[in-house]
Design an enzyme around this catalytic site. Sequence first.
Site, PDB file in Angstrom:
ATOM      1  CE  LYS A  49      -3.846  -2.462   2.017  1.00 25.48           C
ATOM      2  NZ  LYS A  49      -4.728  -2.793   3.126  1.00 25.48           N
ATOM      3  CD  GLN A  93      -3.648  -4.478   6.140  1.00 23.35           C
ATOM      4  OE1 GLN A  93      -3.749  -3.426   5.524  1.00 23.35           O
ATOM      5  NE2 GLN A  93      -4.015  -5.630   5.621  1.00 23.35           N
ATOM      6  CG  ASP A 116      -9.656  -0.332   4.321  1.00 23.28           C
ATOM      7  OD1 ASP A 116      -9.406  -0.760   3.178  1.00 23.28           O
ATOM      8  OD2 ASP A 116      -8.947  -0.564   5.312  1.00 23.28           O
TER       9      ASP A 116
END
Length: 274
Positions: A49, A93, A116
Site C-alpha cells: 500500500k 490494517q 477502506d
Amino acid sequence: MYQLIDGKRISQEIKDELKEKVAKQGLKRCLAVIKVGNDPASGVYVNNKKKACEYVGIQSLSYELAEETTEEELLKLIEELNTKEDVNGILVQLPLPSHIDEDKVLLAIDPTKDVDGFHPVSVGNLSIGRPGYVSCTPAGVIQLLKRSGIEIAGKECVVIGRSNIVGKPMSMLLLRENATVTICHSRTRDLKEVTKRADILVVAIGKPRFVDETFVKEGAVVIDVGIHRNENGKLCGDVDFDKVAPHTSAITPVPGGVGPMTIAMLMHNCVEGI
Ligand code: GUN
C-alpha cells in the site's frame, strides 16, 4: 476460448490514470496507514500500500505499532488523525490483535476519511445508494468487469460468501449496476442449483479450489476473490481454475486477477474521495 481477465493490467491502468490526475492537477493527498502487531501477511500488504501511494503521488504516513498496544492507545491515535486536516485517508490494517475490539476501532474512523469503506456509515450509504467510500475489493471486481467489456445490467449475478468486506458490499454494488443478485453462503441448501443460474459468478468463500465445473453454467463469467497457498506453496483461488476455465466466457486467474485490484481501488478512494 475464454477471456482471461487481467487484473494486473487493469490495476496498473487505474494507478496510471490516478498518477496522471494527481500530477496534472497538483493534488495533495495523504493516507495514514496503521498496523498493529507482527502479522507477516499484514506487513506485506501494508508495504504494498505504501509503495502504491508513492507510485501514484500520494503521501503516506506509517504507524507500525507494537502487538501490546492497547485499544485506548489505538483509539487515541485515530482520534488525532481524524482531526489532522492534511490527512485525508485513514486505514487500519486488519486483523487486529485479539485484545482489541475491531468494530470499535473501525467505528472510530471519521467516515469522511474511511478509504477502506468499512465504517457502518460507508456501508449504510452504499446500501441506500448515497455517495460514500466503497470497500476496495468489491469495487475492484466491478472495475474488472466494466473494463473487460462485460455488461452487468440485467444479468443474473450470484455471490458466494456474505462477509462484511466482500460478499455483502459486492452484492450491493452489483445491485447498483442493475443486476439481479443472489447471495449464497454456508447454509444455502442446494448451492450448485443456485450457482448454475449465474451469468456472473463471484466466489468469495475462502476455501481453496472449492468451485469446480459442476457449479458453473456454460459460458458464465467467473470472478475468483479467494487467495490461498496450496500444498506446494503455489497460490490458488476459491475456484479450480483448470477445471472451470474451459466452461466460462471469461474468468479471473489467481494470482493476477482480483488481488491487484484492491490496492488500485484504495488509491482510487484516496485520490477521488467520496
Ligand atoms: N486485511 C485484509 N484485507 C484488508 C483490507 O482490504 N483492508 C484492511 N484495512 N485490512 C485488510
